[in-house]
Write an enzyme that holds these catalytic residues in place. Sequence first.
Site, PDB file in Angstrom:
ATOM      1  N   GLY A   1      -2.966 -11.735   9.812  1.00 38.88           N
ATOM      2  CA  GLY A   1      -1.825 -11.380   9.456  1.00 38.88           C
ATOM      3  C   GLY A   1      -1.180 -12.281   8.632  1.00 38.88           C
ATOM      4  O   GLY A   1       0.145 -12.232   8.304  1.00 38.88           O
TER       5      GLY A   1
ATOM      6  N   GLU B   1      -8.840 -14.297  11.890  1.00 38.88           N
ATOM      7  CA  GLU B   1      -9.374 -13.027  11.687  1.00 38.88           C
ATOM      8  C   GLU B   1      -8.453 -12.704  10.026  1.00 38.88           C
ATOM      9  O   GLU B   1      -7.892 -11.753  10.285  1.00 38.88           O
ATOM     10  CB  GLU B   1      -9.077 -11.785  12.517  1.00 38.88           C
ATOM     11  CG  GLU B   1     -10.022 -12.015  13.973  1.00 38.88           C
ATOM     12  CD  GLU B   1      -9.788 -10.933  14.681  1.00 38.88           C
ATOM     13  OE1 GLU B   1      -8.664 -10.163  14.654  1.00 38.88           O
ATOM     14  OE2 GLU B   1     -10.334 -10.911  15.980  1.00 38.88           O
ATOM     15  N   PRO B   2      -8.811 -13.483   9.016  1.00 37.47           N
ATOM     16  CA  PRO B   2      -7.628 -13.131   7.853  1.00 37.47           C
ATOM     17  C   PRO B   2      -8.289 -12.107   7.294  1.00 37.47           C
ATOM     18  O   PRO B   2      -9.519 -11.876   7.003  1.00 37.47           O
ATOM     19  CB  PRO B   2      -7.796 -14.521   7.228  1.00 37.47           C
ATOM     20  CG  PRO B   2      -9.121 -15.077   7.447  1.00 37.47           C
ATOM     21  CD  PRO B   2      -9.506 -14.827   8.829  1.00 37.47           C
ATOM     22  N   GLY B   3      -7.702 -11.245   6.722  1.00 34.80           N
ATOM     23  CA  GLY B   3      -7.973 -10.047   5.785  1.00 34.80           C
ATOM     24  C   GLY B   3      -7.649 -10.311   4.357  1.00 34.80           C
ATOM     25  O   GLY B   3      -7.898 -10.710   3.503  1.00 34.80           O
TER      26      GLY B   3
ATOM     27  N   ARG C   1      -1.171   2.145  -0.911  1.00 35.22           N
ATOM     28  CA  ARG C   1      -0.076   1.159  -0.239  1.00 35.22           C
ATOM     29  C   ARG C   1       1.380   1.521  -0.673  1.00 35.22           C
ATOM     30  O   ARG C   1       2.353   1.439  -0.038  1.00 35.22           O
ATOM     31  CB  ARG C   1      -0.373  -0.210  -0.567  1.00 35.22           C
ATOM     32  CG  ARG C   1      -1.668  -0.595   0.053  1.00 35.22           C
ATOM     33  CD  ARG C   1      -1.696  -2.210  -0.090  1.00 35.22           C
ATOM     34  NE  ARG C   1      -1.190  -2.880   1.148  1.00 35.22           N
ATOM     35  CZ  ARG C   1      -0.122  -3.505   0.981  1.00 35.22           C
ATOM     36  NH1 ARG C   1       0.386  -3.585  -0.360  1.00 35.22           N
ATOM     37  NH2 ARG C   1       0.862  -3.757   1.782  1.00 35.22           N
TER      38      ARG C   1
ATOM     39  N   TYR D   1       3.716   2.693   2.489  1.00 37.55           N
ATOM     40  CA  TYR D   1       4.580   1.535   2.901  1.00 37.55           C
ATOM     41  C   TYR D   1       5.706   1.096   2.058  1.00 37.55           C
ATOM     42  O   TYR D   1       6.238   0.164   2.251  1.00 37.55           O
ATOM     43  CB  TYR D   1       3.631   0.025   3.292  1.00 37.55           C
ATOM     44  CG  TYR D   1       2.455   0.355   4.024  1.00 37.55           C
ATOM     45  CD1 TYR D   1       2.160   0.850   5.296  1.00 37.55           C
ATOM     46  CD2 TYR D   1       1.169   0.021   3.381  1.00 37.55           C
ATOM     47  CE1 TYR D   1       0.975   0.968   6.000  1.00 37.55           C
ATOM     48  CE2 TYR D   1      -0.055   0.005   4.000  1.00 37.55           C
ATOM     49  CZ  TYR D   1      -0.063   0.606   5.290  1.00 37.55           C
ATOM     50  OH  TYR D   1      -1.402   0.845   5.726  1.00 37.55           O
TER      51      TYR D   1
ATOM     52  N   CYS E   1      -0.262  15.693  -7.230  1.00 38.28           N
ATOM     53  CA  CYS E   1       1.220  16.683  -7.053  1.00 38.28           C
ATOM     54  C   CYS E   1       1.582  16.345  -5.533  1.00 38.28           C
ATOM     55  O   CYS E   1       1.816  17.096  -4.946  1.00 38.28           O
ATOM     56  CB  CYS E   1       0.465  18.133  -7.076  1.00 38.28           C
ATOM     57  SG  CYS E   1      -0.391  18.302  -8.769  1.00 38.28           S
ATOM     58  N   GLU E   2       2.341  15.200  -5.830  1.00 36.93           N
ATOM     59  CA  GLU E   2       3.213  14.674  -4.612  1.00 36.93           C
ATOM     60  C   GLU E   2       4.310  13.881  -5.404  1.00 36.93           C
ATOM     61  O   GLU E   2       3.937  13.105  -6.044  1.00 36.93           O
ATOM     62  CB  GLU E   2       2.379  14.061  -3.469  1.00 36.93           C
ATOM     63  CG  GLU E   2       1.540  14.550  -3.026  1.00 36.93           C
ATOM     64  CD  GLU E   2       1.367  14.223  -1.420  1.00 36.93           C
ATOM     65  OE1 GLU E   2       2.259  13.982  -0.961  1.00 36.93           O
ATOM     66  OE2 GLU E   2       0.386  14.612  -0.895  1.00 36.93           O
TER      67      GLU E   2
ATOM     68  N   TYR F   1      -6.784  -3.846   1.235  1.00 36.08           N
ATOM     69  CA  TYR F   1      -6.178  -2.441   1.428  1.00 36.08           C
ATOM     70  C   TYR F   1      -6.112  -1.645   0.416  1.00 36.08           C
ATOM     71  O   TYR F   1      -5.051  -0.782   0.374  1.00 36.08           O
ATOM     72  CB  TYR F   1      -4.959  -2.499   2.486  1.00 36.08           C
ATOM     73  CG  TYR F   1      -5.336  -3.598   3.524  1.00 36.08           C
ATOM     74  CD1 TYR F   1      -5.993  -3.107   4.519  1.00 36.08           C
ATOM     75  CD2 TYR F   1      -4.557  -5.077   3.748  1.00 36.08           C
ATOM     76  CE1 TYR F   1      -6.161  -3.838   5.727  1.00 36.08           C
ATOM     77  CE2 TYR F   1      -4.736  -5.885   4.813  1.00 36.08           C
ATOM     78  CZ  TYR F   1      -5.451  -5.173   5.800  1.00 36.08           C
ATOM     79  OH  TYR F   1      -5.743  -6.145   7.046  1.00 36.08           O
TER      80      TYR F   1
HETATM   81  N1  LLP Z   1      -7.312  -8.673  13.280  1.00 33.55           N
HETATM   82  C1  LLP Z   1      -7.139  -7.241  13.598  1.00 33.55           C
HETATM   83  C2  LLP Z   1      -7.302  -7.002  14.888  1.00 33.55           C
HETATM   84  C3  LLP Z   1      -6.534  -6.346  12.687  1.00 33.55           C
HETATM   85  O1  LLP Z   1      -5.850  -5.203  13.108  1.00 33.55           O
HETATM   86  C4  LLP Z   1      -5.791  -6.853  11.308  1.00 33.55           C
HETATM   87  C5  LLP Z   1      -5.166  -5.729  10.539  1.00 33.55           C
HETATM   88  C6  LLP Z   1      -6.618  -7.946  10.967  1.00 33.55           C
HETATM   89  C7  LLP Z   1      -7.291  -8.768  11.745  1.00 33.55           C
HETATM   90  C8  LLP Z   1      -6.383  -8.467   9.556  1.00 33.55           C
HETATM   91  O2  LLP Z   1      -4.989  -8.438   9.319  1.00 33.55           O
HETATM   92  P1  LLP Z   1      -4.516  -9.454   7.757  1.00 33.55           P
HETATM   93  O3  LLP Z   1      -4.936 -10.843   7.939  1.00 33.55           O
HETATM   94  O4  LLP Z   1      -5.078  -8.422   6.581  1.00 33.55           O
HETATM   95  O5  LLP Z   1      -3.026  -9.390   7.645  1.00 33.55           O
HETATM   96  N2  LLP Z   1      -3.222  -1.216   5.530  1.00 33.55           N
HETATM   97  C9  LLP Z   1      -2.382  -2.176   5.543  1.00 33.55           C
HETATM   98  C10 LLP Z   1      -2.573  -3.277   6.701  1.00 33.55           C
HETATM   99  C11 LLP Z   1      -3.151  -3.044   7.948  1.00 33.55           C
HETATM  100  C12 LLP Z   1      -3.586  -4.153   8.761  1.00 33.55           C
HETATM  101  C13 LLP Z   1      -4.357  -3.726   9.856  1.00 33.55           C
HETATM  102  N3  LLP Z   1      -5.053  -4.607  10.682  1.00 33.55           N
HETATM  103  C14 LLP Z   1      -1.447  -2.678   4.485  1.00 33.55           C
HETATM  104  O6  LLP Z   1      -2.078  -2.278   3.512  1.00 33.55           O
HETATM  105  O7  LLP Z   1      -0.699  -3.564   4.210  1.00 33.55           O
END
Ligand code: LLP
Length: 423
Positions: free
Chosen positions: A244, A279-281, A318, A322, A350-351, A379
Amino acid sequence: MNYFSFKDGVLHVDNISVLEIEKKCATPVYIYSELCLSNNYKALEEALENKLGKSHPKLIAYSVKANSNVAVINVLKKINSGADVVSSGELKRVIKAGITGENIVFSGVGKTKDELFFALDADVMQFNIESISELEMLSEIASFKNKKAPIAFRINPDIDAGGHEKISTGGSSTKFGIPYKQAINAYEYAKTLPGIKVVGIDIHIGSQITDLEPFKLAFNKVLLLYKELIKNGHNIINLDLGGGIGVSYDENTKPFLISEYADLIKEKFGSLDCKLIFEPGRYITANAGILLTKVIRKKESYNNSFVIVDAAMNDILRPALYDAHHEVISVLEMKKGKEVTDYQVVGPICETGDIINRKARLSNIKDGDLLAIKFAGAYGAVMSSYYNSRDLVPEIMISNNKINVIRKRILIEDFISYENIPE
Ligand code: LLP
């Protein structure tokens, strides 16, 4: 350090000119910097180690959904990252990238029987359980296999983490986790089930969180629950604090510093000897990638100046999904004092919603010019599709100043070859 910077007036990724990349790979194309990916990971690791001490047990489990290319996962694996996966597909990817079960957590709100089987065989270190019926299914499968499945419940703390409604997960109206008030009973029940070993607590309240306050509230709830569970005799050895961490997509967004996040972690959990899981993404991948695109043509209509590019909402969803902001820049450095125009950068789909940037300040755009869509490493490619029967966008990674094709362009002919006209 800036991994995407101008040298001799041309945008470079590390030391490679995007003009060279375009010559080799055409457009649209995602380009990642390996150096940036690994330095982002190290920045988080270092911040945590500075505050918690090097020896505090922890696992940074990269959340693979943000960018699941096996080469990207492998970059992080090489510097000891674990992985957070949400499907057997993601699990297959992390295994291929070399990450092993003891560093994998399995999250996800709708794990199927087959997926639970597969993850048990992979000996993942923790199943993040989202409902009692999922727990019961896992218990049955694990007993059948004569195994003990290590579990944590994902707690829904009913906290609004702000951000876009579609990516906030910690509220009571979302499908995620089990209600906080039911947690104690859920843990008591889990203790009685065969094939289950309670090991942790899990939480994830949303994505692109830029303010520490919701984390504070959520972590307080984790702490309360932890104390209660320990009192009840549970052996909680893992606290999974989710992902997050937000990033700055534009100059008005000022997320907390990573050192401040680490301070909070220390304040709340520093004195416990639990393993802390993160859990960083987005934090690891967002700024490590751009989407390179070419101007097909300009178009004036009513009062609008459109730039139609060869990337579209199927390549980067995105903005359409969003209303997310992704800065668009020219790959040729804009000279100071040059006149700029506000363009709407749009794709050919075409949107009406196929808008990449509503107001990109660019100077003197010509057909054939190259543009870079920034902060596209998270993402981006993972959410791409072949909508409008377009080729699936390729991915390139620059490693040690070498251009590596890490996903080749998948042609529409390939997709068509899976389709069949019945006789
Ligand atoms: N852990 C869990 C259980 C999650 O559901 C997620 C993201 C993460 C970790 C990683 O979160 P982060 O660190 O990346 O914020 N597609 C959307 C984001 C969806 C996130 C879903 N879950 C976007 O493009 O903003």
